[in-house]
Design an enzyme around this catalytic site. Sequence first.
Site, PDB file in Angstrom:
ATOM      1  N   HIS A   1      78.670  37.201  49.918  1.00  0.00           N
ATOM      2  CA  HIS A   1      79.543  36.037  50.130  1.00  0.00           C
ATOM      3  C   HIS A   1      78.793  34.810  50.652  1.00  0.00           C
ATOM      4  O   HIS A   1      79.339  33.706  50.630  1.00  0.00           O
ATOM      5  CB  HIS A   1      80.652  36.358  51.140  1.00  0.00           C
TER       6      HIS A   1
ATOM      7  N   ASP B   1      81.183  45.498  44.377  1.00  0.00           N
ATOM      8  CA  ASP B   1      81.943  45.412  45.628  1.00  0.00           C
ATOM      9  C   ASP B   1      83.357  44.958  45.258  1.00  0.00           C
ATOM     10  O   ASP B   1      83.545  44.206  44.299  1.00  0.00           O
ATOM     11  CB  ASP B   1      81.284  44.388  46.558  1.00  0.00           C
TER      12      ASP B   1
ATOM     13  N   HIS C   1      85.279  42.907  46.570  1.00  0.00           N
ATOM     14  CA  HIS C   1      85.514  41.476  46.770  1.00  0.00           C
ATOM     15  C   HIS C   1      84.653  40.665  45.803  1.00  0.00           C
ATOM     16  O   HIS C   1      83.602  41.139  45.356  1.00  0.00           O
ATOM     17  CB  HIS C   1      85.204  41.103  48.224  1.00  0.00           C
TER      18      HIS C   1
ATOM     19  N   ASP D   1      83.805  49.457  48.916  1.00  0.00           N
ATOM     20  CA  ASP D   1      85.160  49.126  49.345  1.00  0.00           C
ATOM     21  C   ASP D   1      86.152  49.126  48.178  1.00  0.00           C
ATOM     22  O   ASP D   1      87.335  48.846  48.377  1.00  0.00           O
ATOM     23  CB  ASP D   1      85.202  47.810  50.128  1.00  0.00           C
TER      24      ASP D   1
HETATM   25  C1  3YP Z   1      86.053  39.397  54.874  1.00  0.00           C
HETATM   26  C2  3YP Z   1      87.236  38.835  55.581  1.00  0.00           C
HETATM   27  C3  3YP Z   1      88.455  39.461  54.966  1.00  0.00           C
HETATM   28  C4  3YP Z   1      87.964  40.426  53.932  1.00  0.00           C
HETATM   29  C5  3YP Z   1      86.531  40.671  54.254  1.00  0.00           C
HETATM   30  C6  3YP Z   1      85.744  41.127  53.068  1.00  0.00           C
HETATM   31  C7  3YP Z   1      84.356  41.540  53.438  1.00  0.00           C
HETATM   32  C8  3YP Z   1      83.689  42.271  52.323  1.00  0.00           C
HETATM   33  O1  3YP Z   1      83.618  43.473  52.241  1.00  0.00           O
HETATM   34  N1  3YP Z   1      83.139  41.564  51.331  1.00  0.00           N
HETATM   35  O2  3YP Z   1      82.534  42.148  50.306  1.00  0.00           O
HETATM   36 ZN    ZN Z   2      83.580  43.779  49.984  1.00  0.00          ZN
END
Ligand code: 3YP
Ligand code: ZN
Length: 370
Positions: A143, A180, A182, A268
């Site tokens: 991210h 992942d 996300h 995840d």
């Molecule tokens: C970050 C804030 C809410 C969800 C969270 C995700 C983190 C993650 O596993 N990113 O790949």
């Molecule tokens: Zn994630």
Amino acid sequence: MATGYVYHEMFGWHDTGTSGGLFPSDPRTGIQPLAHFENAETKRRMHELIVVSGLIDQLERIVPRHASEEEILRVHTPEHLARIRTESELPKGGDAGDGFSPFGRGGYEIATLAAGGVIAAVDAVVSGVVDNAYALVRPPGHHALADTGMGFCTFGNIAIAAEHARAARGVERIAIVDWDVHHGNGTQAAFYDDPDVLTISLHQDNVFPPASGAISERGKGAGEGCSINVPLPAGTGDGGYLHAMDQVVVTAVHRFHPDLILVACGFDASVMDPLARQMLTSSGYRQLTQRLMDVAQEVCDGRIAMSHEGGYSPVYVPFCGLAVIETLAGEKSFADPFLPIASGYAGHDLQAHQKAVIDAAALLVPGIGA
Ligand code: 3YP
Ligand code: ZN
């Protein structure tokens, strides 16, 4: 066949502190302190299962090093690096940028070890010391944007390793596959206008970041067509993910013909994860890995380096991780004790509404390099 493996106890010392899971705890608003979701245990337990299963004896241990400032600055702004470094000196550390991403004192050095650990894995693969590699690092990276960390990530570990492969190792074309759950927004942003890096993100539709990872995000300028997003509906299981792998990832990688494949490997999307609503089992992860290895064999002599991202079930991540690394290494040890339950869930087979999204994403493949 040799598989490289990066882990260091220091990664377990990345201190996200107590929180109400995501938010800083605050008794005045009813948020009771508990461990942060991104705590050491999922990854530490995955490492310990790799040791206890005996798989560790079949792996080439790769020692991580710190990424240099120069290496980090290929992806990040000097201001972001300086801010992390400054907050890292504070008695209680700081936050990588969005308030969800705390780190303790000395967090800068652990974040540079995570990025450098992925660099070391890539170096081992590219130099032929190993056939493929897995870097089990914290904090995660996919991210992080040029000027800020976010979503538990401090620096863009995979993006930094990809830039290193090009700048220092003469690698020309890289495909980055992000499974992942996300959206891999940071990695995508780093290469959005770059025709030599293909990014493909399979993620749950609209989870995190908000309003990110739509199928319409396709890259820009010279990189148009080289960003692919597959926003899978909530509830996608092994069958849906394998269809996405076959119809989008494998065909896209074939067409792009990279010299190296990097994987942002989050666990995840597993059926046990508290932060998302997908249904992958260890068997699903095993098959995803095998299919990627098959296409890697065809296009780039099998060169794959994976970097650990999210995954928040401390009991299930270790078995999914074991399945992935066993597959990379061509080994088999403990059976996943959860598999009879997890694979018995209804809905693992490809559903029509999942197929519609995957088929739409598959239409993007001819646009790669067009
Ligand atoms: C970050 C804030 C809410 C969800 C969270 C995700 C983190 C993650 O596993 N990113 O790949
Ligand atoms: Zn994630």
